[in-house]
Write a protein that holds these residues in place. Structure first.
Motif: not given
Ligand SMILES: [Zn+2]
Length: 507
Positions: A19-27
């Protein structure tokens, strides 16, 4: 840096899936969203992950955090994604270098303090990861026993999140686990510990040779359990693919024992007669677990006092006995657990247990006796070839101190006999005598003429049924293979009949 990806493993039955875990941290306003079919345990993970990160002296980003698990169609459950999710968030917020994440798999649940907690199913997870080209795995130190069995993968056991962060930032090392190889351990169970019981012991040997299911009938305290739990010691050692299956099932169930793997020993599973259907065949609500008959896969399933089992428990075994597989269907998907086992049932001769030989002290009425044993009759009993009468060892037998055969000696004979039958069946899809189809018993795999006429006489006199005829013939072949007789004859038949002598009790 606002984006990062890590890898974890989901468990489907006893198979792992990357399983791929993608994290996006944005304003944006601080928020946290988790995408990709997460179950309840995954949703609860946010609070654990946030506490763990903060308690590891790192920063929970006060931004808009989106975490996505893919493939989205894959059912994902459990808490093993805590570690890959938190590392993805830390990398996306620039707190650890994302270059360190290549070819790495992360598995583990986090406590609020940031400690890594062990999870079930490590073994199939790592097997899947290794197959798909992963080079390294970080996992909870308490899963080391299972993980050490995996080759082709650098295993890095860690105790807490800080240690993992330190490793990924290059500020500390984690010593890779040593791979453990198979070795012969000494199990303390051995047939040499059983006094007397010559016929029952030979019955066990025949059952092991042909893979025959068996029933033992005898009063309490005659050693039925003692005999049954030693059956795995005379079964051939498991192949490495069988060992991996057994280890994977027990890993998922949380009953992993390194002995199964190091000794390549067939498992012995003995559910109590008060067990439930779910415990017997598998299932459950939030987490699907394999049942006793899958835990006994490639080994022995022993049920003592079988007539005392609750309604439907014994019947639930019919389907796995038929197909060798348990299939459990849930909204999130369908799970298959292998379940090929030797069934060993034990029963008292009557409800009070004293009805034997002279029937001393038994006050059960014949109706009570019949009702008690009738629980065993029908379709389940049809699958059982051996019906052994087990009696209390005599005083002479108990006092006999001459050396008895040990399990390794018996196993050598069983292995030799199994080779003989496997050679005989090379052109067929089966390899054990218990699996010879009825039609072949009447054509290709008949006994010698004299034995066949004797069998037909028994049918004519209505002493055996057509089914009994086939069972006796299958037993004859196993006995012949043990005695290294090419085609079973009248002697083998007489022995086979003696191994079904409890038949008149359980009609
Ligand atoms: Zn009784």
């Amino acid at each position: 840096m606002s984006f990062a990806m890590t890898q974890g493993v989901a468990l489907l039955g006893i198979d792992g899936e990357l399983v791929s875990i993608e994290a996006d941290v944005s304003k944006g306003l601080p928020s946290y969203q988790l995408l990709g079919l997460p179950d309840a345990a995954l949703n609860e993970s946010r609070d654990r992950i946030r506490s763990a990160i903060q308690n590891s002296k790192l920063i929970w980003p006060q931004h808009k955090i989106t975490v996505s698990l893919s493939p989205a169609w894959l059912p994902k459950s459990g808490s093993g994604f805590d570690l890959p999710i938190s590392i993805a968030i830390l990398a996306a917020s620039g707190q650890i270098p994302s270059t360190a994440l290549n070819g790495l798999i992360l598995i583990g649940e986090l406590s609020l303090e940031g400690a890594l907690k062990p999870i079930r199913g490590i073994l199939p997870m790592l097997l899947a990861a290794a197959k798909q080209g992963t080079r390294r795995a970080i996992l909870p130190v308490e899963n080391s026993d299972e993980a050490s069995l995996i080759e082709d993968l650098e295993i890095l056991p860690a105790t807490n999140l800080s240690q993992v962060i330190g490793y990924l930032s290059g500020s500390c090392q984690i010593a890779p686990l040593q791979h453990r190889d198979t070795a012969e351990l000494n199990s303390n169970l051995d047939f040499s510990q059983v006094a007397g019981q010559q016929i029952a012991k030979f019955g066990m040997e025949v059952a092991a040779t042909g893979g025959h299911h068996l029933l033992m009938i005898g009063p309490p305290g005659t050693g039925k359990t003692m005999l049954a739990e030693r059956l795995p010691t005379i079964l051939p050692r498991l192949s490495s693919s069988q060992t991996k299956q057994v280890a994977a099932i027990h890993s998922v169930a949380g009953t992993f024992d390194i002995g199964y793997v190091l000794e390549k020993r067939p498992p012995f599973i003995a559910p109590h007669h008060t067990t439930t259907t779910v415990a017997m065949v598998g299932g459950g609500g939030r987490t699907i677990r394999p049942g006793a008959c899958s835990l006994a896969h490639n080994g022995v399933l022993f049920i003592d006092e079988a007539p005392e089992c609750g309604n439907g428990i014994l019947d639930s075994l019919r389907q796995p006995l038929e197909s060798g597989i348990v299939e459990i269907t849930r909204a999130i998907g369908s799970f298959k657990f292998p379940a090929q086992f030797m069934l060993v049932l034990a029963a008292n001769p009557c409800p009070c247990g004293r009805f034997s030989g002279k029937g001393r002290g038994c006050q059960c009425t014949s109706l009570q006796v019949r009702r008690y044993l009738s629980k065993l009759s029908g379709p389940l009993l049809d699958r059982i070839d051996l019906r052994l009468k087990v009696d209390t060892p005599t005083r002479v037998e108990l006092a006999d101190l001459s050396p008895r055969e040990n399990s390794i000696q018996i196993r050598a004979r069983v292995e030799k006999a199994r080779q003989i039958s496997a050679d005989r069946f090379t052109e067929y899809s089966f390899s054990l005598n218990s699996q010879i189809p009825s039609e072949l018993l009447r054509t290709r795999f008949k006994a010698q003429q004299k034995a066949m006429s004797a069998l037909h006489n028994l049918i004519d006199r209505e002493e055996i049924t057509a089914r009994g005829f086939h069972k006796l013939l299958r037993l004859c072949w196993s006995i012949a293979d043990l005695r290294e007789v090419t085609i079973p004859g009248i002697e083998e038949l007489e022995i086979a009949i003696s191994l079904r002598s409890a038949t008149e009790i359980a009609a």
